[in-house]
Design a protein around this motif. Structure first.
Motif, short mmCIF file in Angstrom:
data_model
loop_
_atom_site.label_atom_id
_atom_site.label_comp_id
_atom_site.label_asym_id
_atom_site.label_seq_id
_atom_site.Cartn_x
_atom_site.Cartn_y
_atom_site.Cartn_z
N THR A 148 -7.06 -4.29 -4.69
CA THR A 148 -5.94 -4.48 -3.06
C THR A 148 -6.05 -5.53 -2.58
O THR A 148 -7.31 -6.16 -3.45
N THR A 149 -5.13 -6.18 -1.68
CA THR A 149 -5.54 -7.27 -1.36
C THR A 149 -5.65 -6.90 0.35
O THR A 149 -5.11 -6.68 1.08
N PHE A 150 -6.38 -7.78 0.72
CA PHE A 150 -6.55 -7.54 1.87
C PHE A 150 -6.34 -8.54 2.68
O PHE A 150 -4.99 -9.75 1.98
N VAL A 151 -5.57 -8.21 3.70
CA VAL A 151 -4.50 -8.91 4.25
C VAL A 151 -4.95 -9.50 5.61
O VAL A 151 -5.01 -10.80 6.08
N LEU A 154 -0.25 0.05 3.64
CA LEU A 154 -1.68 -0.52 4.32
C LEU A 154 -2.82 0.77 4.10
O LEU A 154 -1.90 1.88 3.86
N GLN A 155 -3.44 0.15 3.80
CA GLN A 155 -5.06 1.25 4.02
C GLN A 155 -5.66 0.38 5.11
O GLN A 155 -5.98 -1.16 4.83
N ILE A 156 -6.29 0.85 5.79
CA ILE A 156 -7.61 0.32 6.04
C ILE A 156 -9.07 0.86 5.84
O ILE A 156 -9.32 1.87 5.56
N ARG A 157 -9.90 -0.23 5.23
CA ARG A 157 -11.96 -0.23 4.52
C ARG A 157 -12.22 -0.48 5.75
O ARG A 157 -12.65 -1.81 6.29
N PRO A 158 -13.40 -0.19 5.87
CA PRO A 158 -14.54 -1.28 5.91
C PRO A 158 -14.46 -2.55 5.07
O PRO A 158 -14.37 -2.60 4.44
N LYS A 159 -14.91 -3.69 6.47
CA LYS A 159 -14.76 -4.96 5.58
C LYS A 159 -16.52 -5.33 5.88
O LYS A 159 -16.22 -6.55 4.33
N ALA A 160 -16.69 -5.56 6.27
CA ALA A 160 -18.57 -5.83 6.19
C ALA A 160 -18.76 -5.20 4.96
O ALA A 160 -18.91 -4.37 3.75
N ALA A 161 -19.87 -6.39 3.89
CA ALA A 161 -20.77 -6.68 3.46
C ALA A 161 -21.69 -5.53 2.10
O ALA A 161 -21.96 -4.85 2.19
N ASN A 162 -22.36 -5.23 4.49
CA ASN A 162 -23.35 -3.58 4.31
C ASN A 162 -23.68 -3.42 5.40
O ASN A 162 -22.56 -3.84 6.83
N GLY A 163 -23.65 -2.13 5.47
CA GLY A 163 -23.66 -0.92 6.65
C GLY A 163 -24.32 -1.69 8.02
O GLY A 163 -24.70 -0.97 9.42
N LEU A 206 -18.16 -0.23 11.81
CA LEU A 206 -18.39 -1.44 11.03
C LEU A 206 -16.92 -1.55 11.57
O LEU A 206 -16.38 -1.12 11.44
N PRO A 207 -16.89 -2.76 10.57
CA PRO A 207 -15.85 -3.72 11.08
C PRO A 207 -14.60 -3.54 9.98
O PRO A 207 -14.97 -2.61 8.96
N ARG A 208 -13.36 -3.50 10.08
CA ARG A 208 -12.31 -3.23 9.26
C ARG A 208 -11.55 -3.57 8.88
O ARG A 208 -11.38 -4.86 9.38
N GLY A 209 -10.86 -3.85 7.68
CA GLY A 209 -9.91 -4.37 7.36
C GLY A 209 -8.44 -3.87 6.97
O GLY A 209 -8.40 -2.68 6.80
N PHE A 210 -7.47 -4.79 7.12
CA PHE A 210 -6.05 -4.03 6.91
C PHE A 210 -5.95 -4.18 5.31
O PHE A 210 -5.64 -5.80 4.92
N TYR A 211 -5.35 -3.47 4.18
CA TYR A 211 -5.52 -4.20 2.96
C TYR A 211 -3.86 -3.72 1.98
O TYR A 211 -3.92 -2.28 2.96
N LEU A 212 -3.48 -4.13 1.39
CA LEU A 212 -2.35 -3.60 0.74
C LEU A 212 -2.97 -3.09 -0.77
O LEU A 212 -3.35 -3.39 -1.06
N ARG A 213 -1.91 -2.05 -1.16
CA ARG A 213 -3.04 -0.69 -1.55
C ARG A 213 -2.14 -1.28 -3.01
O ARG A 213 -0.95 -2.22 -3.16
N THR A 214 -2.67 -0.74 -4.33
CA THR A 214 -2.04 -1.74 -5.59
C THR A 214 -0.73 -1.09 -6.25
O THR A 214 -0.30 -2.18 -6.99
N LEU A 215 -0.55 -0.26 -5.62
CA LEU A 215 0.69 0.39 -5.74
C LEU A 215 2.65 -0.37 -5.09
O LEU A 215 2.47 -0.87 -6.57
N VAL A 239 -11.37 5.98 15.09
CA VAL A 239 -11.01 5.05 14.04
C VAL A 239 -12.24 5.35 12.86
O VAL A 239 -11.98 5.58 11.52
N GLU A 240 -13.42 6.93 13.27
CA GLU A 240 -14.24 7.05 11.85
C GLU A 240 -13.10 8.11 10.92
O GLU A 240 -13.50 8.54 10.05
N THR A 241 -11.53 8.50 11.76
CA THR A 241 -11.20 9.77 10.29
C THR A 241 -10.74 8.66 9.69
O THR A 241 -10.12 10.00 8.59
N ILE A 242 -9.87 7.49 9.95
CA ILE A 242 -9.03 6.77 9.04
C ILE A 242 -10.20 6.68 7.17
O ILE A 242 -11.04 6.55 7.40
N THR A 243 -9.76 6.99 5.93
CA THR A 243 -10.26 6.87 5.45
C THR A 243 -8.60 6.14 4.72
O THR A 243 -7.80 5.64 4.80
N ALA A 244 -9.37 5.87 3.52
CA ALA A 244 -8.60 4.55 1.95
C ALA A 244 -7.14 5.21 1.83
O ALA A 244 -6.52 5.03 0.61
#
Length: 229
Positions: A90-93, A179-188, A205-214, A168-173
């Motif tokens: 995926t591509t980080f936005v 677009l998708q939102i995923r945790p961005k931190a290197a660790n918890g 956890l900090p989150r980031g927007f990502y573009l799906r590979t699709l 925010v905690e209900t948002i999954t990949a």
């Protein structure tokens, strides 16, 4: 790494000329030109390739929320490709705003500004190819079609509604079409402030927007078709 810098390109044409000059070169050549040693692996240097390309092209925004080539309104995205010319990941936005987003409109969002005009630069990412020998492909500048922009906007608005409702905690990949939102931190252990379900501030956890590979594969396929490949 050295402090070698190239001046920002003054026009889109100049930027594309620099992109053309990179095509076909491997990462060892590009690193050598600015005295950057090539890492043995990217486990601890995940952003190294992107930074290397940024320097060669004269990107100026750094870590700002503005596009990499601010004065041209163009964002740079290096895209690692597998052997089959498909995106490897995926591509980080950009980072996801978890507070202070009330009243934020799509046209004012970081996602909109980052994706309105993008310079995609493919780079070989096959694990069988040594990092130093991986070649840069032919980059191209892209803007979303009206239909693509509509889907991106719909994804973004649905995500921001959940965030503003303290969900925010209900948002999954799995949520989001492009677009998708995923945790961005290197660790918890890295936390930031968000909004809880009762409107209270909470640590999350900090989150980031990502573009799906699709979606990125759709962009690549359109480009390859246009080039007759």
């Amino acid at each position: 790494m050295s402090g070698v810098k190239f001046s920002p390109p003054e026009s889109e044409q100049e930027l594309l000329s620099r992109v053309t000059a990179l095509a076909g070169k491997n990462l060892s050549q590009l690193g050598g030109e600015i005295h950057w040693p090539v890492p043995e692996n990217l486990k601890h240097d995940k952003g190294w390739i992107g930074q290397l390309i940024e320097v060669h092209l004269g990107a100026s925004a750094g870590n700002l929320s503005a596009p990499d080539f601010q004065h041209l309104g163009i964002e740079l995205k290096t895209i690692p490709l597998k052997q089959n010319k498909k995106a490897k990941e995926t591509t980080f936005v950009c980072a996801t705003p978890l507070i202070n987003h009330m009243g934020l409109l799509w046209q004012d969002s970081c996602v909109y500004h980052k994706l309105s005009r993008v310079l995609w630069l493919p780079v070989e990412a096959d694990p069988d190819i040594a990092i130093a020998e991986r070649k840069v492909g032919t980059g191209f500048i892209w803007s979303p079609s009206a239909e693509q922009m509509q889907v991106l906007q719909q994804d973004w608005e649905e995500f921001m509604e959940l965030i503003s409702m303290g969900q925010v905690e209900t948002i999954t990949a799995h949520l989001g079409e492009y677009l998708q939102i995923r945790p961005k931190a290197a660790n918890g252990s890295v936390l930031t402030t968000g909004i809880g379900s009762k409107g209270q501030k909470k640590q999350t956890l900090p989150r980031g927007f990502y573009l799906r590979t699709l979606f990125t594969n759709q962009i690549l396929q359109e480009q390859f078709n246009d080039m007759g490949n």
